[in-house]
Write a protein that holds these residues in place. Sequence first.
Motif, PDB file in Angstrom:
ATOM      1  N   VAL A  21      -4.806 -34.537 -41.449  1.00  0.00           N
ATOM      2  CA  VAL A  21      -3.729 -33.619 -41.814  1.00  0.00           C
ATOM      3  C   VAL A  21      -3.934 -33.220 -43.278  1.00  0.00           C
ATOM      4  O   VAL A  21      -3.794 -34.050 -44.174  1.00  0.00           O
ATOM      5  CB  VAL A  21      -2.338 -34.259 -41.606  1.00  0.00           C
ATOM      6  N   PHE A  22      -4.290 -31.960 -43.484  1.00  0.00           N
ATOM      7  CA  PHE A  22      -4.594 -31.447 -44.814  1.00  0.00           C
ATOM      8  C   PHE A  22      -3.428 -30.651 -45.373  1.00  0.00           C
ATOM      9  O   PHE A  22      -2.762 -29.920 -44.650  1.00  0.00           O
ATOM     10  CB  PHE A  22      -5.815 -30.520 -44.774  1.00  0.00           C
ATOM     11  N   CYS A  23      -3.242 -30.791 -46.675  1.00  0.00           N
ATOM     12  CA  CYS A  23      -2.349 -29.928 -47.441  1.00  0.00           C
ATOM     13  C   CYS A  23      -3.173 -29.524 -48.647  1.00  0.00           C
ATOM     14  O   CYS A  23      -3.356 -30.327 -49.586  1.00  0.00           O
ATOM     15  CB  CYS A  23      -1.076 -30.661 -47.846  1.00  0.00           C
ATOM     16  N   GLY A  66       6.357 -38.467 -39.838  1.00  0.00           N
ATOM     17  CA  GLY A  66       7.549 -37.638 -39.721  1.00  0.00           C
ATOM     18  C   GLY A  66       7.176 -36.179 -39.580  1.00  0.00           C
ATOM     19  O   GLY A  66       7.943 -35.295 -39.947  1.00  0.00           O
ATOM     20  N   LEU A  67       5.991 -35.904 -39.038  1.00  0.00           N
ATOM     21  CA  LEU A  67       5.460 -34.545 -38.947  1.00  0.00           C
ATOM     22  C   LEU A  67       5.701 -33.958 -37.557  1.00  0.00           C
ATOM     23  O   LEU A  67       5.353 -34.578 -36.549  1.00  0.00           O
ATOM     24  CB  LEU A  67       3.960 -34.548 -39.242  1.00  0.00           C
ATOM     25  N   ALA A  72       2.915 -27.249 -37.867  1.00  0.00           N
ATOM     26  CA  ALA A  72       1.636 -27.297 -38.577  1.00  0.00           C
ATOM     27  C   ALA A  72       0.661 -26.293 -37.967  1.00  0.00           C
ATOM     28  O   ALA A  72       0.799 -25.909 -36.806  1.00  0.00           O
ATOM     29  CB  ALA A  72       1.055 -28.704 -38.497  1.00  0.00           C
ATOM     30  N   GLU A  73      -0.311 -25.880 -38.759  1.00  0.00           N
ATOM     31  CA  GLU A  73      -1.348 -24.981 -38.259  1.00  0.00           C
ATOM     32  C   GLU A  73      -2.521 -25.812 -37.741  1.00  0.00           C
ATOM     33  O   GLU A  73      -2.825 -26.873 -38.274  1.00  0.00           O
ATOM     34  CB  GLU A  73      -1.857 -24.073 -39.383  1.00  0.00           C
ATOM     35  N   GLY A  74      -3.195 -25.290 -36.718  1.00  0.00           N
ATOM     36  CA  GLY A  74      -4.393 -25.956 -36.209  1.00  0.00           C
ATOM     37  C   GLY A  74      -4.108 -26.770 -34.963  1.00  0.00           C
ATOM     38  O   GLY A  74      -3.412 -26.325 -34.068  1.00  0.00           O
ATOM     39  N   GLY A  75      -4.640 -27.965 -34.948  1.00  0.00           N
ATOM     40  CA  GLY A  75      -4.511 -28.812 -33.783  1.00  0.00           C
ATOM     41  C   GLY A  75      -5.779 -28.836 -32.942  1.00  0.00           C
ATOM     42  O   GLY A  75      -5.766 -29.271 -31.803  1.00  0.00           O
ATOM     43  N   ASP A  76      -6.901 -28.395 -33.556  1.00  0.00           N
ATOM     44  CA  ASP A  76      -8.169 -28.379 -32.836  1.00  0.00           C
ATOM     45  C   ASP A  76      -8.795 -29.770 -32.837  1.00  0.00           C
ATOM     46  O   ASP A  76      -8.764 -30.479 -33.849  1.00  0.00           O
ATOM     47  CB  ASP A  76      -9.156 -27.413 -33.503  1.00  0.00           C
ATOM     48  N   LEU A  77      -9.422 -30.125 -31.727  1.00  0.00           N
ATOM     49  CA  LEU A  77     -10.196 -31.361 -31.644  1.00  0.00           C
ATOM     50  C   LEU A  77     -11.473 -31.158 -32.448  1.00  0.00           C
ATOM     51  O   LEU A  77     -12.227 -30.221 -32.195  1.00  0.00           O
ATOM     52  CB  LEU A  77     -10.529 -31.697 -30.188  1.00  0.00           C
ATOM     53  N   VAL A  78     -11.712 -32.016 -33.449  1.00  0.00           N
ATOM     54  CA  VAL A  78     -12.872 -31.825 -34.322  1.00  0.00           C
ATOM     55  C   VAL A  78     -13.849 -32.998 -34.314  1.00  0.00           C
ATOM     56  O   VAL A  78     -14.967 -32.876 -34.803  1.00  0.00           O
ATOM     57  CB  VAL A  78     -12.447 -31.544 -35.783  1.00  0.00           C
ATOM     58  N   TRP A  79     -13.439 -34.148 -33.756  1.00  0.00           N
ATOM     59  CA  TRP A  79     -14.287 -35.314 -33.889  1.00  0.00           C
ATOM     60  C   TRP A  79     -13.948 -36.288 -32.775  1.00  0.00           C
ATOM     61  O   TRP A  79     -12.771 -36.530 -32.492  1.00  0.00           O
ATOM     62  CB  TRP A  79     -14.017 -35.940 -35.243  1.00  0.00           C
ATOM     63  N   PRO A 107       2.758 -27.005 -48.499  1.00  0.00           N
ATOM     64  CA  PRO A 107       3.426 -27.933 -49.428  1.00  0.00           C
ATOM     65  C   PRO A 107       4.901 -28.151 -49.072  1.00  0.00           C
ATOM     66  O   PRO A 107       5.427 -29.246 -49.245  1.00  0.00           O
ATOM     67  CB  PRO A 107       3.283 -27.246 -50.791  1.00  0.00           C
ATOM     68  N   GLU A 108       5.550 -27.113 -48.548  1.00  0.00           N
ATOM     69  CA  GLU A 108       6.965 -27.244 -48.153  1.00  0.00           C
ATOM     70  C   GLU A 108       7.108 -28.230 -46.988  1.00  0.00           C
ATOM     71  O   GLU A 108       8.024 -29.054 -46.977  1.00  0.00           O
ATOM     72  CB  GLU A 108       7.536 -25.878 -47.763  1.00  0.00           C
ATOM     73  N   LEU A 109       6.204 -28.151 -46.007  1.00  0.00           N
ATOM     74  CA  LEU A 109       6.257 -29.074 -44.872  1.00  0.00           C
ATOM     75  C   LEU A 109       5.885 -30.482 -45.326  1.00  0.00           C
ATOM     76  O   LEU A 109       6.493 -31.463 -44.897  1.00  0.00           O
ATOM     77  CB  LEU A 109       5.340 -28.595 -43.744  1.00  0.00           C
ATOM     78  N   ARG A 110       4.926 -30.583 -46.210  1.00  0.00           N
ATOM     79  CA  ARG A 110       4.535 -31.891 -46.743  1.00  0.00           C
ATOM     80  C   ARG A 110       5.720 -32.568 -47.421  1.00  0.00           C
ATOM     81  O   ARG A 110       5.897 -33.782 -47.307  1.00  0.00           O
ATOM     82  CB  ARG A 110       3.387 -31.723 -47.737  1.00  0.00           C
ATOM     83  N   ALA A 111       6.520 -31.798 -48.132  1.00  0.00           N
ATOM     84  CA  ALA A 111       7.671 -32.356 -48.844  1.00  0.00           C
ATOM     85  C   ALA A 111       8.687 -32.985 -47.889  1.00  0.00           C
ATOM     86  O   ALA A 111       9.456 -33.854 -48.297  1.00  0.00           O
ATOM     87  CB  ALA A 111       8.335 -31.272 -49.689  1.00  0.00           C
ATOM     88  N   THR A 112       8.689 -32.569 -46.627  1.00  0.00           N
ATOM     89  CA  THR A 112       9.642 -33.126 -45.658  1.00  0.00           C
ATOM     90  C   THR A 112       9.075 -34.307 -44.894  1.00  0.00           C
ATOM     91  O   THR A 112       9.799 -34.974 -44.159  1.00  0.00           O
ATOM     92  CB  THR A 112      10.083 -32.054 -44.640  1.00  0.00           C
ATOM     93  N   SER A 113       7.771 -34.590 -45.046  1.00  0.00           N
ATOM     94  CA  SER A 113       7.171 -35.703 -44.301  1.00  0.00           C
ATOM     95  C   SER A 113       7.401 -37.014 -45.037  1.00  0.00           C
ATOM     96  O   SER A 113       7.718 -37.036 -46.224  1.00  0.00           O
ATOM     97  CB  SER A 113       5.672 -35.460 -44.080  1.00  0.00           C
ATOM     98  N   ARG A 114       7.226 -38.104 -44.307  1.00  0.00           N
ATOM     99  CA  ARG A 114       7.400 -39.433 -44.893  1.00  0.00           C
ATOM    100  C   ARG A 114       6.214 -39.777 -45.772  1.00  0.00           C
ATOM    101  O   ARG A 114       5.074 -39.529 -45.422  1.00  0.00           O
ATOM    102  CB  ARG A 114       7.503 -40.487 -43.790  1.00  0.00           C
ATOM    103  N   SER A 115       6.487 -40.405 -46.902  1.00  0.00           N
ATOM    104  CA  SER A 115       5.400 -40.867 -47.757  1.00  0.00           C
ATOM    105  C   SER A 115       5.169 -42.361 -47.596  1.00  0.00           C
ATOM    106  O   SER A 115       4.195 -42.893 -48.062  1.00  0.00           O
ATOM    107  CB  SER A 115       5.683 -40.541 -49.220  1.00  0.00           C
ATOM    108  N   ARG A 116       6.083 -43.048 -46.892  1.00  0.00           N
ATOM    109  CA  ARG A 116       5.896 -44.479 -46.587  1.00  0.00           C
ATOM    110  C   ARG A 116       6.269 -44.698 -45.136  1.00  0.00           C
ATOM    111  O   ARG A 116       7.126 -44.057 -44.584  1.00  0.00           O
ATOM    112  CB  ARG A 116       6.767 -45.357 -47.467  1.00  0.00           C
TER     113      ARG A 116
END
Length: 129
Positions: A21-23, A66-67, A72-79, A107-116
């Motif tokens: 998950v990239f930001c 908490g995502l 989110a954008e994407g969701g492609d299988l990469v690996w 960054p706005e969506l990241r701000a709503t996700s859990r950091s712990r």
Amino acid sequence: MTNTPTPAPFSRIKIRTGALVFCGDDVALIRRDRTDSTHYTPPGGNVEDGEDLDVALARELDEELGLDTALAEGGDLVWVVDQRVTRPGPTPPPRKLHLIYRFHISPELRATSRSRNSTNCPTEATKSA
């Protein structure tokens, strides 16, 4: 008395879903502290019996970060990682098939996700370059 055959090593296959998950240039990682080590992994976990892969991935990312994957954008299988796990004891070792997807979040969506996250003895969602 019946003799049940012993399963061959790696005949059991567990499927796991996870995500990078990239930001921007940052990626979310989960810190996993164990008795004798600490390591970092992409968020994710086991697919339950009969569970759809997309549902399992969405559940794991919600549990650990908490995502909401729908935001989110994407969701492609990469690996895909085919891991053969070895461990002591009489139970045949499992084989784990890791399916890794890629998402990009704002960054706005990241701000709503859990950091712990306290569900994995203890774990922490870590953003690092």
